[in-house]
Write an enzyme that holds these catalytic residues in place. Structure first.
Site, PDB file in Angstrom:
ATOM      1  N   ASN A 230       4.652   7.453 -12.962  1.00 58.76           N
ATOM      2  CA  ASN A 230       5.079   8.975 -12.795  1.00 58.76           C
ATOM      3  C   ASN A 230       6.552   8.773 -13.420  1.00 58.76           C
ATOM      4  O   ASN A 230       7.202   7.965 -13.058  1.00 58.76           O
ATOM      5  CB  ASN A 230       5.085   9.598 -11.697  1.00 58.76           C
ATOM      6  CG  ASN A 230       3.674   9.845 -10.989  1.00 58.76           C
ATOM      7  OD1 ASN A 230       2.641  10.087 -11.492  1.00 58.76           O
ATOM      8  ND2 ASN A 230       3.364   9.512  -9.769  1.00 58.76           N
TER       9      ASN A 230
ATOM     10  N   HIS B 145       1.323   2.563 -10.017  1.00 57.77           N
ATOM     11  CA  HIS B 145       0.534   3.104  -9.052  1.00 57.77           C
ATOM     12  C   HIS B 145      -0.843   2.424  -9.470  1.00 57.77           C
ATOM     13  O   HIS B 145      -1.386   2.766 -10.822  1.00 57.77           O
ATOM     14  CB  HIS B 145       0.044   4.539  -8.843  1.00 57.77           C
ATOM     15  CG  HIS B 145       1.347   5.423  -8.384  1.00 57.77           C
ATOM     16  ND1 HIS B 145       1.276   6.031  -7.194  1.00 57.77           N
ATOM     17  CD2 HIS B 145       2.429   5.677  -9.065  1.00 57.77           C
ATOM     18  CE1 HIS B 145       2.535   6.577  -7.008  1.00 57.77           C
ATOM     19  NE2 HIS B 145       3.361   6.554  -8.079  1.00 57.77           N
TER      20      HIS B 145
ATOM     21  N   ARG C 295       0.757  -1.137   0.166  1.00 59.07           N
ATOM     22  CA  ARG C 295       0.017   0.127  -0.020  1.00 59.07           C
ATOM     23  C   ARG C 295       1.009   1.171  -0.055  1.00 59.07           C
ATOM     24  O   ARG C 295       1.906   1.187   0.919  1.00 59.07           O
ATOM     25  CB  ARG C 295      -0.916   0.091   1.134  1.00 59.07           C
ATOM     26  CG  ARG C 295      -1.996  -0.923   1.076  1.00 59.07           C
ATOM     27  CD  ARG C 295      -3.033  -0.880   2.219  1.00 59.07           C
ATOM     28  NE  ARG C 295      -3.753  -2.170   2.502  1.00 59.07           N
ATOM     29  CZ  ARG C 295      -4.816  -2.413   1.587  1.00 59.07           C
ATOM     30  NH1 ARG C 295      -5.044  -1.512   0.561  1.00 59.07           N
ATOM     31  NH2 ARG C 295      -5.482  -3.478   1.704  1.00 59.07           N
ATOM     32  N   ASP C 296       0.489   2.236  -0.628  1.00 60.25           N
ATOM     33  CA  ASP C 296       1.069   3.596  -0.752  1.00 60.25           C
ATOM     34  C   ASP C 296       1.026   4.193   0.613  1.00 60.25           C
ATOM     35  O   ASP C 296       0.009   4.047   1.140  1.00 60.25           O
ATOM     36  CB  ASP C 296       0.553   4.439  -1.771  1.00 60.25           C
ATOM     37  CG  ASP C 296       1.571   5.686  -1.974  1.00 60.25           C
ATOM     38  OD1 ASP C 296       1.727   5.772  -3.150  1.00 60.25           O
ATOM     39  OD2 ASP C 296       1.639   6.416  -1.133  1.00 60.25           O
ATOM     40  N   ILE C 297       2.096   4.510   1.064  1.00 61.64           N
ATOM     41  CA  ILE C 297       1.946   5.238   2.687  1.00 61.64           C
ATOM     42  C   ILE C 297       1.239   6.663   2.829  1.00 61.64           C
ATOM     43  O   ILE C 297       0.756   6.788   3.759  1.00 61.64           O
ATOM     44  CB  ILE C 297       3.637   5.451   3.024  1.00 61.64           C
ATOM     45  CG1 ILE C 297       3.497   5.235   4.452  1.00 61.64           C
ATOM     46  CG2 ILE C 297       4.105   6.950   2.512  1.00 61.64           C
ATOM     47  CD1 ILE C 297       5.159   5.263   4.940  1.00 61.64           C
TER      48      ILE C 297
ATOM     49  N   HIS D 213       7.818   1.954 -10.723  1.00 65.12           N
ATOM     50  CA  HIS D 213       6.866   1.201  -9.988  1.00 65.12           C
ATOM     51  C   HIS D 213       5.241   1.771 -10.756  1.00 65.12           C
ATOM     52  O   HIS D 213       5.254   2.985 -11.169  1.00 65.12           O
ATOM     53  CB  HIS D 213       6.589   1.660  -8.676  1.00 65.12           C
ATOM     54  CG  HIS D 213       6.800   3.187  -8.318  1.00 65.12           C
ATOM     55  ND1 HIS D 213       8.050   3.808  -8.309  1.00 65.12           N
ATOM     56  CD2 HIS D 213       5.675   4.060  -8.122  1.00 65.12           C
ATOM     57  CE1 HIS D 213       7.694   4.984  -8.042  1.00 65.12           C
ATOM     58  NE2 HIS D 213       6.266   5.440  -7.846  1.00 65.12           N
TER      59      HIS D 213
HETATM   60  P1  AMP Z   1       6.222   8.285  -7.254  1.00 60.22           P
HETATM   61  O1  AMP Z   1       5.755   9.539  -7.008  1.00 60.22           O
HETATM   62  O2  AMP Z   1       5.649   7.742  -8.597  1.00 60.22           O
HETATM   63  O3  AMP Z   1       7.652   8.184  -7.276  1.00 60.22           O
HETATM   64  O4  AMP Z   1       5.534   7.418  -5.904  1.00 60.22           O
HETATM   65  C1  AMP Z   1       6.369   7.320  -4.815  1.00 60.22           C
HETATM   66  C2  AMP Z   1       5.398   6.879  -3.990  1.00 60.22           C
HETATM   67  O5  AMP Z   1       5.623   6.085  -2.979  1.00 60.22           O
HETATM   68  C3  AMP Z   1       4.369   7.774  -3.337  1.00 60.22           C
HETATM   69  O6  AMP Z   1       2.741   7.811  -3.802  1.00 60.22           O
HETATM   70  C4  AMP Z   1       4.644   7.893  -1.670  1.00 60.22           C
HETATM   71  O7  AMP Z   1       3.603   7.944  -1.042  1.00 60.22           O
HETATM   72  C5  AMP Z   1       4.893   6.231  -1.870  1.00 60.22           C
HETATM   73  N1  AMP Z   1       5.925   5.882  -0.630  1.00 60.22           N
HETATM   74  C6  AMP Z   1       7.007   6.521  -0.434  1.00 60.22           C
HETATM   75  N2  AMP Z   1       7.622   5.791   0.847  1.00 60.22           N
HETATM   76  C7  AMP Z   1       6.769   4.888   1.019  1.00 60.22           C
HETATM   77  C8  AMP Z   1       6.926   3.832   1.841  1.00 60.22           C
HETATM   78  N3  AMP Z   1       7.828   3.630   2.924  1.00 60.22           N
HETATM   79  N4  AMP Z   1       5.957   2.918   1.855  1.00 60.22           N
HETATM   80  C9  AMP Z   1       4.934   2.882   0.912  1.00 60.22           C
HETATM   81  N5  AMP Z   1       4.873   4.080   0.002  1.00 60.22           N
HETATM   82  C10 AMP Z   1       5.905   4.796  -0.072  1.00 60.22           C
END
Ligand code: AMP
Ligand code: ZN
Length: 110
Positions: free
Chosen positions: A88, A103, A30-32, A101
């Site tokens: 992204n 989303h 899950r996204d944090i 990754h």
């Molecule tokens: P991006 O902007 O596409 O690089 O997405 C990175 C995503 O990773 C963001 O939506 C963050 O909220 C998420 N994120 C950052 N650190 C963590 C973590 N430790 N666990 C889960 N999601 C994270």
């Protein structure tokens, strides 16, 4: 595998994270900071910096991501209500973690 990459550290379990799915090539968690009721990150274990760094040999990894997206959407119960799949790419595209990754975002009441 860069030790300064957060997603490599998550894949290696250096940063404890609950996986909703894992196999030899991918993890899903899950996204944090969720942007919707369901917000998953589908992450290849292989470190690929951004979509701009894809090599031909990575095609199977990327197509596999979409199969996992299909399955996770169903598992999360958003396959019929609908969802978004998003990469992204680079800073201007909103990428903050430089490890490719996908989303999976959904679960709105529509
Ligand atoms: P991006 O902007 O596409 O690089 O997405 C990175 C995503 O990773 C963001 O939506 C963050 O909220 C998420 N994120 C950052 N650190 C963590 C973590 N430790 N666990 C889960 N999601 C994270
Ligand atoms: Zn990485």
């Amino acid at each position: 595998m860069p030790s300064d990459c957060l997603f490599c550290r998550i894949v290696n379990r250096d940063v404890p994270t609950r996986f909703l799915y894992e196999d030899d090539d991918y993890v899903v968690f899950r996204d944090i900071n969720p942007a919707a009721p369901v917000h998953l990150l589908l992450v290849p274990k292989k470190h690929i910096r951004s979509m701009n760094d894809l090599e031909k040999e990575d095609s199977a990894i990327i197509s596999g991501l979409f199969m996992i997206a299909r399955d996770m959407a169903k598992e999360q119960g958003v396959n019929e209500s609908g969802y978004k799949l998003l990469f992204n790419v680079e800073k201007g595209g909103g990428q903050v973690i430089f490890h490719v990754h996908l989303h999976l975002i959904g679960g709105w009441n529509r």
